[in-house]
Write a protein that holds these residues in place. Structure first.
Motif, PDB file in Angstrom:
ATOM      1  N   TYR A 178      83.404  64.451   7.499  1.00  0.00           N
ATOM      2  CA  TYR A 178      83.027  64.677   8.827  1.00  0.00           C
ATOM      3  C   TYR A 178      83.721  63.587   9.864  1.00  0.00           C
ATOM      4  O   TYR A 178      84.008  62.345   9.485  1.00  0.00           O
ATOM      5  N   MET A 179      83.947  64.163  10.989  1.00  0.00           N
ATOM      6  CA  MET A 179      84.665  63.202  12.002  1.00  0.00           C
ATOM      7  C   MET A 179      83.565  63.363  13.390  1.00  0.00           C
ATOM      8  O   MET A 179      83.211  64.273  13.887  1.00  0.00           O
ATOM      9  N   LEU A 180      83.265  62.166  13.694  1.00  0.00           N
ATOM     10  CA  LEU A 180      82.250  62.029  14.589  1.00  0.00           C
ATOM     11  C   LEU A 180      83.040  61.562  16.116  1.00  0.00           C
ATOM     12  O   LEU A 180      83.906  60.743  16.085  1.00  0.00           O
ATOM     13  N   GLU A 181      82.575  62.241  16.961  1.00  0.00           N
ATOM     14  CA  GLU A 181      83.254  61.829  18.375  1.00  0.00           C
ATOM     15  C   GLU A 181      81.892  61.899  19.465  1.00  0.00           C
ATOM     16  O   GLU A 181      80.968  62.699  19.420  1.00  0.00           O
ATOM     17  N   GLU A 182      82.046  60.889  20.524  1.00  0.00           N
ATOM     18  CA  GLU A 182      80.883  61.009  21.374  1.00  0.00           C
ATOM     19  C   GLU A 182      81.393  61.849  22.499  1.00  0.00           C
ATOM     20  O   GLU A 182      82.699  61.695  23.199  1.00  0.00           O
ATOM     21  N   ILE A 183      80.876  62.809  22.860  1.00  0.00           N
ATOM     22  CA  ILE A 183      81.374  63.738  23.877  1.00  0.00           C
ATOM     23  C   ILE A 183      80.374  63.441  25.257  1.00  0.00           C
ATOM     24  O   ILE A 183      81.074  63.847  26.330  1.00  0.00           O
ATOM     25  N   THR A 184      79.258  63.163  25.142  1.00  0.00           N
ATOM     26  CA  THR A 184      78.602  62.771  26.768  1.00  0.00           C
ATOM     27  C   THR A 184      77.737  61.469  26.425  1.00  0.00           C
ATOM     28  O   THR A 184      76.940  61.229  25.486  1.00  0.00           O
ATOM     29  N   GLU A 203      70.656  72.893  23.697  1.00  0.00           N
ATOM     30  CA  GLU A 203      70.179  71.554  24.193  1.00  0.00           C
ATOM     31  C   GLU A 203      71.367  70.495  24.653  1.00  0.00           C
ATOM     32  O   GLU A 203      70.860  69.860  25.454  1.00  0.00           O
ATOM     33  N   VAL A 204      72.479  70.678  24.265  1.00  0.00           N
ATOM     34  CA  VAL A 204      73.604  69.841  24.500  1.00  0.00           C
ATOM     35  C   VAL A 204      73.877  70.237  26.173  1.00  0.00           C
ATOM     36  O   VAL A 204      73.904  69.253  26.805  1.00  0.00           O
ATOM     37  N   ALA A 205      73.799  71.458  26.311  1.00  0.00           N
ATOM     38  CA  ALA A 205      74.383  71.812  27.728  1.00  0.00           C
ATOM     39  C   ALA A 205      73.110  71.251  28.678  1.00  0.00           C
ATOM     40  O   ALA A 205      73.508  70.750  29.809  1.00  0.00           O
ATOM     41  N   GLN A 206      71.626  71.396  28.282  1.00  0.00           N
ATOM     42  CA  GLN A 206      70.833  70.972  29.134  1.00  0.00           C
ATOM     43  C   GLN A 206      70.883  69.419  29.336  1.00  0.00           C
ATOM     44  O   GLN A 206      70.538  68.990  30.308  1.00  0.00           O
ATOM     45  N   PHE A 207      71.068  68.742  28.310  1.00  0.00           N
ATOM     46  CA  PHE A 207      71.213  67.386  28.296  1.00  0.00           C
ATOM     47  C   PHE A 207      72.329  66.847  29.354  1.00  0.00           C
ATOM     48  O   PHE A 207      72.073  65.817  29.988  1.00  0.00           O
ATOM     49  N   GLN A 208      73.465  67.736  29.072  1.00  0.00           N
ATOM     50  CA  GLN A 208      74.677  67.251  30.078  1.00  0.00           C
ATOM     51  C   GLN A 208      74.379  67.802  31.424  1.00  0.00           C
ATOM     52  O   GLN A 208      74.898  66.914  32.137  1.00  0.00           O
ATOM     53  N   LYS A 209      73.692  68.409  31.791  1.00  0.00           N
ATOM     54  CA  LYS A 209      73.383  69.037  32.992  1.00  0.00           C
ATOM     55  C   LYS A 209      72.438  67.804  33.826  1.00  0.00           C
ATOM     56  O   LYS A 209      72.721  67.543  34.877  1.00  0.00           O
ATOM     57  N   LYS A 210      71.240  67.249  32.786  1.00  0.00           N
ATOM     58  CA  LYS A 210      70.480  66.367  33.307  1.00  0.00           C
ATOM     59  C   LYS A 210      71.465  64.940  33.494  1.00  0.00           C
ATOM     60  O   LYS A 210      71.158  64.295  34.490  1.00  0.00           O
ATOM     61  N   ALA A 211      72.333  64.788  32.716  1.00  0.00           N
ATOM     62  CA  ALA A 211      73.081  63.724  32.893  1.00  0.00           C
ATOM     63  C   ALA A 211      74.085  63.376  34.039  1.00  0.00           C
ATOM     64  O   ALA A 211      74.678  62.557  34.593  1.00  0.00           O
ATOM     65  N   LYS A 212      74.340  64.547  34.726  1.00  0.00           N
ATOM     66  CA  LYS A 212      75.293  64.551  35.819  1.00  0.00           C
ATOM     67  C   LYS A 212      74.556  64.103  37.107  1.00  0.00           C
ATOM     68  O   LYS A 212      73.441  64.065  37.302  1.00  0.00           O
TER      69      LYS A 212
END
Length: 336
Positions: A275-281, A327-336
């Protein structure tokens, strides 16, 4: 309805005439088929399908089906070898602690050992000790590993029987050493590679004998000096004791800056999963984040990439939960 037919079959089978019994049984089975077909046309699932549906609902309530696939988050299969890559600062140490805490909680891990070889200043070692306190856990630091290496070299110099035993137990050691001077001076990367592997394998062998069934290595590059020269056969020989003992082995490794791991292309091939891990948000300044886990290989069928939400508890512990793309999309929307 199925139970009624079972009862009718039982009555028929206790009849007098074999021919009559057979015909009656066939008629009952035909009735089963007609009723099943009628149920499917009317949209009513059969009993067996209802049972399967119920199971699916239970699984989905507890944990969605697709997030049960990755070896990284499923039950730790005995003998599983996992390669986990991540750039510096991605929180791979916290993830390793989180995985081990989960394994202890699920009683999948009896005793565990982490080789914290990347940590030269002791900072990560403190994290491991704090994050895993209360569990049956042993930490091997870089300093401990170096001391064992010096002991090995001294024994090779002074104890012929030890050297003979070492060569017998670890054939790669004998094969990779060119001569006695090279052994002691460590002239050439392969010689250091052999010593490091022999020391590591002796540690592992001792702990397997003491009941340890879960091992972590942070990181592969600190154990193997030149990852570009190691071959698949050498890696298989190195991991042979892990495979035969059926213990879980999670190895942290660094990426090559592109889409793979540093060093030889043979490295991922000897692991069950990679596995390769990356932080996207980044969600909060303290470190809550969404991570994407790129599945480069999974021998057990979980080939889809997936997302993980990391929530910091403190400097030594974080919670990791697999989330859906929605859920990723929801969290990213809140983080903006």
């Amino acid at each position: 309805m199925n139970y009624l037919f079972d009862l009718l079959e039982l009555v028929v089978l206790t009849g007098y005439n074999f021919g009559d019994r057979l015909i009656n049984c066939l008629l009952i089975r035909k009735a089963r088929i007609l009723i099943r077909e009628g149920s499917e046309k009317s949209g009513i699932p059969s009993a067996s399908k209802q049972t399967e549906a119920s199971k699916d609902e239970i699984i989905s309530d507890r944990e969605p089906r697709r997030i049960r696939k990755p070896t990284l988050y499923r039950s730790f299969i005995s003998g599983t070898k996992v390669l986990l890559g991540a750039p510096s600062g991605t929180g791979k140490t916290l993830l390793l602690i989180s995985l081990l805490r989960r394994a202890f909680k699920a009683s999948l891990c009896k005793k565990a050992c982490i080789f914290s070889l990347e940590d030269k200043d002791g900072e990560q070692s403190v994290r491991f000790l704090n994050g895993l306190q209360g569990n049956d856990f042993r930490l091997v630091t870089w300093g401990m590993f170096e001391r064992r290496t010096e002991e090995f070299k001294a024994k090779i110099r002074n104890d012929a029987s030890f050297k003979s035993m070492l060569y017998e137990e670890f054939p790669m050691l004998k094969r990779l050493y060119h001569n006695e001077k090279a052994i002691l001076a460590e002239n050439g990367l392969h010689n250091k590679l052999s010593i490091n592997m022999a020391v590591f394998l002796q540690f592992v062998r001792e702990m397997i004998a003491q009941g340890y069934n879960w091992f972590g290595l942070d990181s592969l590059g600190d154990l193997i000096p030149n990852l570009n020269t190691i071959t698949r056969n050498e890696l298989n020989e190195f991991l042979d004791i892990i495979t035969k003992a059926q213990v879980t082995f999670i190895v942290i490794h660094h990426p090559n800056g592109k889409s793979g791991f540093r060093g030889s292309k043979d490295i991922p091939s000897v692991f069950d999963s990679a596995y390769m891990l990356e932080e996207i948000t980044r969600l909060t300044p303290k470190g809550d984040a969404i991570l994407k886990v790129n599945v480069l290989k999974d021998r057990f069928g979980g080939e889809e990439d997936f997302f993980v939400k990391r929530e910091y508890v403190n400097d030594d512990v974080a919670k990791h939960k697999i989330i859906s793309a929605d859920e990723v999309a929801q969290f990213q929307k809140k983080a903006k």
